[in-house]
Design an enzyme around this catalytic site. Sequence first.
Site, mmCIF file in Angstrom:
data_model
loop_
_atom_site.group_PDB
_atom_site.id
_atom_site.type_symbol
_atom_site.label_atom_id
_atom_site.label_comp_id
_atom_site.label_asym_id
_atom_site.label_seq_id
_atom_site.Cartn_x
_atom_site.Cartn_y
_atom_site.Cartn_z
ATOM 1 N N TYR A 144 0.878 -1.170 0.000
ATOM 2 C CA TYR A 144 0.000 0.000 0.000
ATOM 3 C C TYR A 144 0.913 1.217 0.000
ATOM 4 C CZ TYR A 144 -4.164 2.663 1.560
ATOM 5 O OH TYR A 144 -5.194 3.549 1.669
ATOM 6 N N ARG B 93 -5.675 10.841 -10.600
ATOM 7 C CA ARG B 93 -5.046 11.530 -9.463
ATOM 8 C C ARG B 93 -4.516 10.470 -8.485
ATOM 9 N NH1 ARG B 93 -5.557 13.159 -4.219
ATOM 10 N NH2 ARG B 93 -6.850 11.323 -4.125
ATOM 11 N N LYS C 143 -5.712 -1.893 -2.628
ATOM 12 C CA LYS C 143 -6.829 -1.657 -1.705
ATOM 13 C C LYS C 143 -7.573 -2.951 -1.412
ATOM 14 C CE LYS C 143 -6.969 2.935 -1.179
ATOM 15 N NZ LYS C 143 -7.123 3.719 0.013
ATOM 16 N N GLU D 173 -11.744 5.343 -6.216
ATOM 17 C CA GLU D 173 -10.378 5.626 -5.758
ATOM 18 C C GLU D 173 -9.644 6.547 -6.721
ATOM 19 O OE1 GLU D 173 -8.406 5.123 -3.219
ATOM 20 O OE2 GLU D 173 -9.797 3.930 -2.032
ATOM 21 N N ASP D 174 -9.057 7.589 -6.197
ATOM 22 C CA ASP D 174 -8.106 8.427 -6.934
ATOM 23 C C ASP D 174 -8.648 8.989 -8.246
ATOM 24 O OD1 ASP D 174 -6.494 7.989 -4.833
ATOM 25 O OD2 ASP D 174 -4.993 6.783 -5.843
ATOM 26 N N ASP E 172 -13.241 6.698 -1.104
ATOM 27 C CA ASP E 172 -12.263 6.576 -0.024
ATOM 28 C C ASP E 172 -11.505 7.875 0.209
ATOM 29 O OD1 ASP E 172 -11.017 5.021 1.976
ATOM 30 O OD2 ASP E 172 -9.266 4.752 0.690
ATOM 31 N N ASP E 173 -11.240 8.631 -0.874
ATOM 32 C CA ASP E 173 -10.473 9.877 -0.733
ATOM 33 C C ASP E 173 -11.289 10.949 -0.015
ATOM 34 O OD1 ASP E 173 -8.224 8.902 -2.402
ATOM 35 O OD2 ASP E 173 -9.765 8.892 -3.948
ATOM 36 N N ASN F 192 0.178 11.965 0.745
ATOM 37 C CA ASN F 192 0.941 10.777 0.349
ATOM 38 C C ASN F 192 1.534 10.977 -1.041
ATOM 39 O OD1 ASN F 192 0.549 8.967 2.520
ATOM 40 N ND2 ASN F 192 -1.572 8.647 1.877
ATOM 41 N N ASN G 176 -4.097 6.476 8.469
ATOM 42 C CA ASN G 176 -4.127 5.658 7.268
ATOM 43 C C ASN G 176 -5.558 5.191 6.999
ATOM 44 O OD1 ASN G 176 -3.763 3.541 5.365
ATOM 45 N ND2 ASN G 176 -1.681 3.199 6.103
#
Length: 589
Positions: free
Chosen positions: A137, A190, A208, A280-281, A303-304, A445, A489
Amino acid sequence: MESVLTNGDLVPDMGDKSVVGGGGVEDVYGEDSATKDQLVTPWTISVASGYTLLRDPRHNKGLAFTEKERDAHYLRGLLPPSVSNQELQEKKLMHNLRQYDVPLHRYMAMMDLQERNERLFYKLLIDNVEELLPIVYTPIVGEACQKYGSIFRRPQGLFISLKEKGKILEVLKNWPEKSIQVIVVTDGERILGLGDLGCQGMGIPVGKLSLYTALGGVRPSACLPITIDVGTNNEKLLSDEFYIGLKQKRATGQEYAELLHEFMCAVKQNYGEKILIQFEDFANHNAFELLAKYRTTHLVFNDDIQGTASVVLAGLIAALKLVGGTLADHTFLFLGAGEAGTGIAELIALEISKKTNAPLEETRKKIWLVDSKGLVVSSRKESLQHFKRSWAHEHEPVKELLDAVKAIKPTVLIGTSGVGKTFTKDVIKAMASFNEKPLILALSNPTSQSECTAEEAYTWSGGRVIFASGSPFDPVEHEGKVFVPGQANNAYIFPGFGLGLIMSGTIRVHDDMLLAASEALAAQVTKENYEKGLIYPPFSNIRNISAHIAAKVAAKSYELGLASRLPRPKDLVKFAESCMYSPVYRNYL
């Protein structure tokens, strides 16, 4: 007794002890029964043996096949004569992993193991979670995504590109597993703080979902990583001969929206109402839009925005025991006003509102945001993106972070900017000048993008800071005292959160579930953790933590009438534990 392959899981054939029906396969291990509600028909049963068995990562045990298993499954001669056990295999692999000097090589070794022996991969990850989490991760997964084209060997998950427009349902049907419970999807625009990595963002959904299994106990066969490839604006990738994605500029507007809508409809059509889709992202504009568009029609979670918010809120609730007061007594300043920053801010405001019965408009006034143009204030309202407007308070314009810190005098400073080294010595010294125990969270991160290091935070504050970061940092010694930095986290939240949704058959995510997850995580911080200055519990106990989070999320779902698995189990923590996949080898006799 013969081993049988039932719906993708090899289980001992227990005769009448195995119940097949609407509740799924109830095997002696319990791990499949509680999270399955697929009807398994008798004609899906077949015997796995010989060379095929050794090449099947879900059932391969390598040298751990016993003498009797080798005879029963035609493995004689296909393995060296030595018989090992899982513990010895684990010891050998950890020894081998520690020999690598380059972290990316460890990542590649772990991915190879996952493709070769799935149970051993998860056993290794669960038993050595604090050591291996940064490998599979953040931060190493970021580097893996940057180099994904070069290290790409065997495809994992589904790649859905613009070429598949009009055929997405057919593509989903190509995936061999039918009883999927959670999908993690990215469009690669991203990735962490690394920008647009296009198709190479697949490392994120894969990573993930390995944590969904290791930390939350969701069966690997129920997890599906997906990358949606609409092109990339990364010139370096477009000119890279090894790039594995579409070599074209990113599709936007209607073309993008239509592909995503077809995808969302196809997923629901193929897997049903209770399939969890975790975004995600995605870039800010798409992330907010997709969540707003589909949260009322699908079981979706970003999640972000939501996961980050929930884990940060948990840290803040826990930190109150060290800094005193209630959340409402504190003033918050964010550097970064994107999906993470505004998501955290909104959840803090919601929690304060719930606890004080004050309207959200009022509780938001305790929270200030700084973006690339300075403090978000009301005089800038017209030019602000829609998701920032709630945070535009009355104040004169302030350009620099240091000046904003001096003007607002926050008790809590949170970094979600994706830009490293922005919490300078002057900023941290200013925070320490008007706070006895400044609370500083450097969340960006990977490690290179962190707003400051743990050592800088402790040194510049004279050891008074309460610190947590997004990426892991080693303990810091300052003036004879050892400080252990916490890690905010997302892996603390999303595996347990997802398990709670799955085990209760939840059909929609509600913000109150995020608050429940935050409070459950904060409650797991012990007196011993606080004495070290920690505001998060150690990851070594993560499965137990995930079970408690799952139980609280499920309880809230039942309370809100959003759970479809009835009747409600009496003890939700025990039920969560019974749902968890165990990576211990099965006996195939």
